[in-house]
Write an enzyme that holds these catalytic residues in place. Sequence first.
Site, PDB file in Angstrom:
ATOM      1  N   GLY A 164      17.232   0.960 -32.266  1.00  0.00           N
ATOM      2  CA  GLY A 164      18.141   1.490 -31.263  1.00  0.00           C
ATOM      3  C   GLY A 164      19.552   1.623 -31.808  1.00  0.00           C
ATOM      4  O   GLY A 164      20.525   1.349 -31.113  1.00  0.00           O
TER       5      GLY A 164
ATOM      6  N   ASN B 128      17.525  -4.410 -31.426  1.00  0.00           N
ATOM      7  CA  ASN B 128      18.532  -3.999 -30.453  1.00  0.00           C
ATOM      8  C   ASN B 128      17.983  -2.998 -29.444  1.00  0.00           C
ATOM      9  O   ASN B 128      18.527  -2.866 -28.351  1.00  0.00           O
ATOM     10  CB  ASN B 128      19.722  -3.377 -31.199  1.00  0.00           C
TER      11      ASN B 128
ATOM     12  N   TYR C 147      14.697  -6.372 -15.629  1.00  0.00           N
ATOM     13  CA  TYR C 147      15.485  -6.352 -16.861  1.00  0.00           C
ATOM     14  C   TYR C 147      15.868  -7.770 -17.257  1.00  0.00           C
ATOM     15  O   TYR C 147      15.690  -8.181 -18.414  1.00  0.00           O
ATOM     16  CB  TYR C 147      16.730  -5.486 -16.678  1.00  0.00           C
TER      17      TYR C 147
ATOM     18  N   LYS D 292      14.654  -9.983 -20.623  1.00  0.00           N
ATOM     19  CA  LYS D 292      15.563 -10.630 -21.564  1.00  0.00           C
ATOM     20  C   LYS D 292      15.348 -12.141 -21.588  1.00  0.00           C
ATOM     21  O   LYS D 292      15.476 -12.783 -22.641  1.00  0.00           O
ATOM     22  CB  LYS D 292      17.015 -10.294 -21.215  1.00  0.00           C
TER      23      LYS D 292
END
Length: 243
Positions: free
Chosen positions: A13, A82, A147, A151
Amino acid sequence: MTRGTARTVLVTGGGTGIGRAIAQHFATEGHTVVVTGRRAGPLQSLAEETGARALVCDHSDPGAVERLAAQFPGRLDVLVNNAGGNTDFDGADAADLAGYAAAFRANLDANLVSAALTTRALEDRLGEGGSVIHIGSIAAGQGAGSYGAAKAGLTAWNLSLAGDLGPRGITANVVAPGYVGDTGFFRDRLDADRRTSLIAATALGRAGAPEDIAGAVAFLASPSARHITGQVLHVNGGAYTPG
């Protein structure tokens, strides 16, 4: 890492935002940098600017990651996972249960599965003194739906990874940013009031910059951080201070 000790660095990314800043940092230090992402345009722009090698890859797709591994140089010193972002901003339809499941899995694939697949495909290229660094998020400790869950899962999975790689002299850590300006994370959906509140939550009174995250990543990849593994380095200006 310092000048004179050139190493091979992969930044997933890496075409925009935080990934771009990380790639620029390592390239400026004289390292061999490979950047990946789903869009060829930003990758090619970075390659022309820095001399990095650009490869298109969707890191949530096992076949794409296998093809990437086949194109990759023999040795990898630093892997920066990333690639990711909050896929809820992409407008997934969660109106019914099937839509909710698809939207939830999209965040898991983009932020957790992608890192696991990439690491698995390339971990045999990592040698002693190598580093794996994942870009996490303040959301892992503060919520933010699927999300944040993705993480948080990344943080938990990294503990196992650190244990697996440690006997080979390889470290594995997470850098968890707070609000970082000058990125496309919010897809132009961040209004002025929300931005003000995010900055007000910091102790330093400013948004983070992509270069702040790049500096933290570079430290964890450096000789000074060889006894740091299985950790989360929070880079958020004091907006979140875990107990």
